[in-house]
Write a protein that holds these residues in place. Structure first.
Motif, PDB file in Angstrom:
ATOM      1  N   GLY A 225       6.524  25.153  28.687  1.00 40.70           N
ATOM      2  CA  GLY A 225       6.182  26.406  29.358  1.00 40.70           C
ATOM      3  C   GLY A 225       7.289  26.895  30.258  1.00 40.70           C
ATOM      4  N   GLY A 226       8.342  26.141  30.393  1.00 39.76           N
ATOM      5  CA  GLY A 226       9.490  26.517  31.196  1.00 39.76           C
ATOM      6  C   GLY A 226      10.582  25.518  30.884  1.00 39.76           C
ATOM      7  N   SER A 227      11.748  25.770  31.340  1.00 36.84           N
ATOM      8  CA  SER A 227      12.856  24.878  31.044  1.00 36.84           C
ATOM      9  C   SER A 227      12.868  23.711  32.020  1.00 36.84           C
ATOM     10  N   PHE A 228      12.938  22.499  31.482  1.00 34.87           N
ATOM     11  CA  PHE A 228      13.006  21.325  32.353  1.00 34.87           C
ATOM     12  C   PHE A 228      14.260  21.386  33.220  1.00 34.87           C
ATOM     13  N   ASN A 229      15.296  21.987  32.682  1.00 39.85           N
ATOM     14  CA  ASN A 229      16.561  22.049  33.418  1.00 39.85           C
ATOM     15  C   ASN A 229      16.605  23.181  34.435  1.00 39.85           C
ATOM     16  N   LYS A 230      15.893  24.265  34.164  1.00 40.84           N
ATOM     17  CA  LYS A 230      15.950  25.427  35.054  1.00 40.84           C
ATOM     18  C   LYS A 230      14.776  25.505  36.016  1.00 40.84           C
ATOM     19  N   GLY A 231      13.798  24.641  35.813  1.00 48.01           N
ATOM     20  CA  GLY A 231      12.633  24.647  36.693  1.00 48.01           C
ATOM     21  C   GLY A 231      11.361  24.921  35.919  1.00 48.01           C
ATOM     22  N   LEU A 232      10.330  24.115  36.135  1.00 50.61           N
ATOM     23  CA  LEU A 232       9.048  24.259  35.465  1.00 50.61           C
ATOM     24  C   LEU A 232       8.074  25.027  36.348  1.00 50.61           C
ATOM     25  N   LYS A 233       7.351  25.929  35.736  1.00 51.22           N
ATOM     26  CA  LYS A 233       6.471  26.839  36.469  1.00 51.22           C
ATOM     27  C   LYS A 233       5.096  26.200  36.671  1.00 51.22           C
ATOM     28  N   MET A 234       4.667  26.107  37.929  1.00 51.24           N
ATOM     29  CA  MET A 234       3.407  25.453  38.272  1.00 51.24           C
ATOM     30  C   MET A 234       2.288  26.493  38.456  1.00 51.24           C
ATOM     31  N   TYR A 235       1.931  27.139  37.349  1.00 56.63           N
ATOM     32  CA  TYR A 235       0.960  28.228  37.404  1.00 56.63           C
ATOM     33  C   TYR A 235      -0.376  27.797  38.013  1.00 56.63           C
ATOM     34  N   ASP A 236      -1.022  26.794  37.410  1.00 61.99           N
ATOM     35  CA  ASP A 236      -2.373  26.428  37.835  1.00 61.99           C
ATOM     36  C   ASP A 236      -2.410  25.854  39.247  1.00 61.99           C
ATOM     37  N   SER A 237      -1.335  25.193  39.639  1.00 66.49           N
ATOM     38  CA  SER A 237      -1.294  24.654  41.001  1.00 66.49           C
ATOM     39  C   SER A 237      -1.304  25.751  42.051  1.00 66.49           C
ATOM     40  N   CYS A 238      -0.932  26.965  41.663  1.00 64.95           N
ATOM     41  CA  CYS A 238      -0.954  28.072  42.625  1.00 64.95           C
ATOM     42  C   CYS A 238      -2.377  28.389  43.084  1.00 64.95           C
ATOM     43  N   ALA A 239      -3.353  28.254  42.177  1.00 65.01           N
ATOM     44  CA  ALA A 239      -4.739  28.504  42.579  1.00 65.01           C
ATOM     45  C   ALA A 239      -5.186  27.482  43.617  1.00 65.01           C
ATOM     46  N   VAL A 240      -4.828  26.225  43.401  1.00 67.38           N
ATOM     47  CA  VAL A 240      -5.174  25.174  44.367  1.00 67.38           C
ATOM     48  C   VAL A 240      -4.389  25.372  45.663  1.00 67.38           C
ATOM     49  N   ALA A 241      -3.143  25.787  45.548  1.00 65.09           N
ATOM     50  CA  ALA A 241      -2.332  26.048  46.748  1.00 65.09           C
ATOM     51  C   ALA A 241      -2.956  27.147  47.588  1.00 65.09           C
ATOM     52  N   TYR A 242      -3.485  28.179  46.944  1.00 62.26           N
ATOM     53  CA  TYR A 242      -4.121  29.256  47.719  1.00 62.26           C
ATOM     54  C   TYR A 242      -5.335  28.727  48.479  1.00 62.26           C
ATOM     55  N   LEU A 243      -6.112  27.861  47.846  1.00 62.58           N
ATOM     56  CA  LEU A 243      -7.277  27.276  48.525  1.00 62.58           C
ATOM     57  C   LEU A 243      -6.872  26.541  49.797  1.00 62.58           C
ATOM     58  N   LEU A 244      -5.760  25.837  49.731  1.00 56.86           N
ATOM     59  CA  LEU A 244      -5.368  24.928  50.804  1.00 56.86           C
ATOM     60  C   LEU A 244      -4.372  25.531  51.786  1.00 56.86           C
ATOM     61  N   LYS A 245      -3.538  26.438  51.311  1.00 57.76           N
ATOM     62  CA  LYS A 245      -2.497  27.001  52.180  1.00 57.76           C
ATOM     63  C   LYS A 245      -2.233  28.457  51.793  1.00 57.76           C
ATOM     64  N   PRO A 246      -3.202  29.336  52.080  1.00 55.36           N
ATOM     65  CA  PRO A 246      -3.068  30.727  51.637  1.00 55.36           C
ATOM     66  C   PRO A 246      -1.879  31.460  52.228  1.00 55.36           C
ATOM     67  N   ASN A 247      -1.372  30.974  53.364  1.00 53.83           N
ATOM     68  CA  ASN A 247      -0.222  31.669  53.969  1.00 53.83           C
ATOM     69  C   ASN A 247       1.071  31.466  53.190  1.00 53.83           C
ATOM     70  N   LEU A 248       1.030  30.674  52.107  1.00 49.50           N
ATOM     71  CA  LEU A 248       2.183  30.595  51.206  1.00 49.50           C
ATOM     72  C   LEU A 248       2.380  31.895  50.426  1.00 49.50           C
ATOM     73  N   PHE A 249       1.327  32.711  50.366  1.00 44.49           N
ATOM     74  CA  PHE A 249       1.306  33.844  49.455  1.00 44.49           C
ATOM     75  C   PHE A 249       1.310  35.175  50.191  1.00 44.49           C
ATOM     76  N   GLU A 250       1.933  36.153  49.573  1.00 43.04           N
ATOM     77  CA  GLU A 250       1.752  37.547  49.962  1.00 43.04           C
ATOM     78  C   GLU A 250       0.704  38.137  49.034  1.00 43.04           C
ATOM     79  N   THR A 251      -0.305  38.772  49.605  1.00 41.19           N
ATOM     80  CA  THR A 251      -1.410  39.286  48.792  1.00 41.19           C
ATOM     81  C   THR A 251      -1.636  40.771  49.062  1.00 41.19           C
ATOM     82  N   VAL A 252      -2.301  41.397  48.106  1.00 46.27           N
ATOM     83  CA  VAL A 252      -2.682  42.801  48.231  1.00 46.27           C
ATOM     84  C   VAL A 252      -4.133  42.929  47.775  1.00 46.27           C
ATOM     85  N   ASP A 253      -4.959  43.609  48.566  1.00 49.64           N
ATOM     86  CA  ASP A 253      -6.317  43.933  48.142  1.00 49.64           C
ATOM     87  C   ASP A 253      -6.243  45.178  47.272  1.00 49.64           C
TER      88      ASP A 253
END
Length: 306
Positions: A225-253
């Motif tokens: 889903g991404g290049s091992f050499n260029k960085g792998l994208k942690m899509y699903d972990s972002c949902a868990v990250a929002y639950l635990l540390k929402p200030n990591l994100f910029e959001t728009v209603d």
């Protein structure tokens, strides 16, 4: 400190496995139930993968098997990304089948939500089929749901068609039902997932961190889903990250709808950032992430695993 009760709806999937690891070992979350849905690979495989992960993590969480097909369209899968089994790259032990409930995921979710003393947060990180069916069969559950924090969608381009992200494209009719539910929704989509990167040097650190880190490293080596050499994208972990540390994100209603009929854009999330559609806001959409802080958070949370 009270733990946030959640139900995770998932289709493991390599990045799902990483998100599950973080959620299951974080003391702020109380994972009440894991439900499975046809997505990255077929339902039998994603359910088997979920049970294998729970055996690996030594966690006793009930699992319920859900929808094997989308509501209307033909199934798609991402075995070209995640491998034939959905979690190629690591030799897991055979799972504990006793964790698998006899009832369908939708009925299990209904029971858990209605019996809970606290409102439940739903965390779908796969196609939204189970959640849509839940709302259609048991609309009363909405009264005891705090919010939905999902991985899916995009404010711009897609990753399975020109404009559609995989989880939404896999069952766009279900996604439309969920976004029309009237519940608070947080959408962590491609936009932030593409910036939530784990780099080769991080993967090397993970390999020797603990058993979970070693397992993740070997899955990453197979993950396309991404290049091992260029960085792998942690899509699903972002949902868990929002639950635990929402200030990591910029959001728009804003208002989000799902395109169902267009020839080239079926499954696209129509994110009305400019208010052109003059509709009431129905989602909080993550549009940016602090990538450096996310990586730090990610590594710290994998350290908490076995």
């Amino acid at each position: 400190m009270s733990r946030k009760p959640i139900i995770i709806d998932t289709d493991p999937g390599i990045d799902d496995a990483v998100a599950l690891a973080i959620a299951l070992f974080n003391e702020e979350l109380d994972v009440r139930l894991i439900t499975t849905v046809n997505g990255n690979v077929g339902l039998e495989k994603v359910t088997y993968n979920t049970l294998r992960l729970l055996k690996f993590f030594d966690k006793q969480i009930p699992v319920a098997k859900g929808a094997s097909t989308p509501l209307i369209k033909d199934p798609v899968d991402a075995s070209n990304v995640h491998g034939e089994t959905g979690m190629d790259g690591y030799d897991f032990e055979e799972p504990d089948e006793s964790l698998l409930l006899d009832e369908h995921a939708v009925n299990a979710m209904h029971k858990e939500i209605m019996n809970s003393q606290e409102k439940i947060t739903l965390v779908p990180i796969g196609p939204l089929t189970n959640i849509a069916v839940l709302f259609k069969l048991y609309p009363e559950v909405k009264e005891n749901i705090a919010e939905i924090v999902l991985m899916g969608g995009s404010t711009g381009r897609g990753n399975v068609t020109v404009m559609a992200e995989f989880n939404i494209y896999a069952d766009p009719e279900a996604a439309k039902i969920v976004f029309s539910s009237g519940l608070p929704i947080v959408m962590a989509g491609l936009d932030v997932g593409q910036k939530a990167l784990v780099y080769p040097e991080d993967s090397e650190e993970l390999k020797d961190m603990n058993d979970t880190g070693n397992m993740i490293y070997h899955l990453f080596k197979k993950y396309r889903g991404g290049s091992f050499n260029k960085g792998l994208k942690m899509y699903d972990s972002c949902a868990v990250a929002y639950l635990l540390k929402p200030n990591l994100f910029e959001t728009v209603d804003t208002y989000v709808d799902i395109e169902l009929n267009a020839e080239f854009t079926k499954g696209a999330t129509i994110v009305d950032l400019k208010g052109y559609l003059k509709q009431q806001n129905n989602a909080k959409v993550c549009i940016d992430i602090d990538a450096d802080e996310f990586k730090k958070w990610f590594m710290e949370n994998i350290k908490k695993c076995k």
